[in-house]
Design an enzyme around this catalytic site. Structure first.
Site, PDB file in Angstrom:
ATOM      1  N   GLY A   1      31.667  35.390  91.431  1.00  0.00           N
ATOM      2  CA  GLY A   1      32.003  35.753  92.957  1.00  0.00           C
ATOM      3  C   GLY A   1      31.429  34.622  94.194  1.00  0.00           C
ATOM      4  O   GLY A   1      32.345  34.552  94.936  1.00  0.00           O
ATOM      5  N   CYS A   2      30.451  34.102  93.767  1.00  0.00           N
ATOM      6  CA  CYS A   2      29.327  33.351  95.078  1.00  0.00           C
ATOM      7  C   CYS A   2      30.659  32.044  95.425  1.00  0.00           C
ATOM      8  O   CYS A   2      30.848  31.819  96.415  1.00  0.00           O
ATOM      9  CB  CYS A   2      27.947  33.059  94.343  1.00  0.00           C
ATOM     10  SG  CYS A   2      26.779  34.170  93.814  1.00  0.00           S
ATOM     11  N   THR A   3      31.105  31.602  93.972  1.00  0.00           N
ATOM     12  CA  THR A   3      32.131  30.257  93.961  1.00  0.00           C
ATOM     13  C   THR A   3      33.344  30.905  94.944  1.00  0.00           C
ATOM     14  O   THR A   3      33.765  30.301  96.319  1.00  0.00           O
ATOM     15  CB  THR A   3      32.230  30.284  93.072  1.00  0.00           C
ATOM     16  OG1 THR A   3      31.419  29.791  92.265  1.00  0.00           O
ATOM     17  CG2 THR A   3      33.701  28.725  92.874  1.00  0.00           C
TER      18      THR A   3
ATOM     19  N   ALA B   1      31.153  31.473  98.919  1.00  0.00           N
ATOM     20  CA  ALA B   1      31.523  30.167  99.273  1.00  0.00           C
ATOM     21  C   ALA B   1      32.860  29.650  99.720  1.00  0.00           C
ATOM     22  O   ALA B   1      32.926  28.991 100.643  1.00  0.00           O
ATOM     23  CB  ALA B   1      30.697  29.314  98.561  1.00  0.00           C
TER      24      ALA B   1
END
EC number: 1.11.1.24
Length: 150
Positions: free
Chosen positions: A43-45, A48
Site C-alpha cells: 500500500g505504501c509503495t 508513494a
C-alpha cells in the site's frame, strides 16, 4: 486527527539524505503532508508511486508533497532510489510528528492489537494552517484525491 483550521504542528525531521526539514521552510506553499506505515510495503509503495507520478502536477499548482513514516533515513533512501521518488520523505523514528499529528493509533491486525501509523493525509495552506484532513485514506486513490483538492 487534527482539526481543520488549526495551526499545523511544527516539525524538525531528517529527510532521506539526512538533511533536516521544518514545516516553517514551506511557508508560502501548500503542503500535502502524508503519514504512512512503512517503506516498501504494498500500500505504501502504491501511494508513494502515485504521488511520484503526479508530482509535476503538484509542483504546477505550487504545492509540495512530504511523506512521513517512522522508518530510518537509510530505509527512506533505499525506498526513494528503488522507485525514483521525486519528493521529500521524512524519518520520524522518535514519533514526534507522528504523535503531534495524531496518527499513532491502536490497530487491529488479524485479531492482534498493535500500535502503528494510521495512513492519514493533511493539506496545509500557505500560512501553515490545516485546510483538509483525511484519515484511513485509500493508498491508491489518495494522490489523485489530493491533487484534485488543489
Amino acid at each position: 486527527m487534527l482539526e481543520i483550521g488549526t495551526k499545523a504542528p511544527a516539525f524538525e525531521l531528517p529527510d532521506q539524505n539526512g538533511e533536516i526539514h521544518t514545516l516553517e521552510e514551506y511557508k508560502g506553499k501548500k503542503v500535502v503532508l502524508y503519514f504512512y506505515p512503512k517503506d516498501n510495503t504494498a500500500g505504501c509503495t502504491k501511494q508513494a508511486c502515485g504521488f511520484g507520478d503526479l508530482y509535476p502536477h503538484f509542483q504546477e499548482k505550487g504545492a509540495v508533497v512530504i511523506g512521513i513514516s517512522k522508518d530510518s533515513v537509510a530505509s527512506h533512501k533505499k525506498f526513494e532510489e528503488k522507485y525514483g521518488l521525486p519528493f521529500t520523505l521524512l524519518s520520524d523514528t522518535e514519533l514526534s510528528a507522528i504523535q503531534a499529528y495524531d496518527v499513532w493509533k491502536e490497530k487491529n491486525m488479524y485479531g492482534k492489537k498493535t500500535m502503528g501509523v494510521v495512513r492519514t493525509t493533511y493539506l496545509i495552506d500557505e500560512e501553515g494552517v490545516i485546510e483538509k484532513a483525511f484519515g484511513k485514506v485509500k493508498a491508491v486513490d489518495n494522490p489523485k484525491q489530493m491533487l484534485d483538492l488543489l
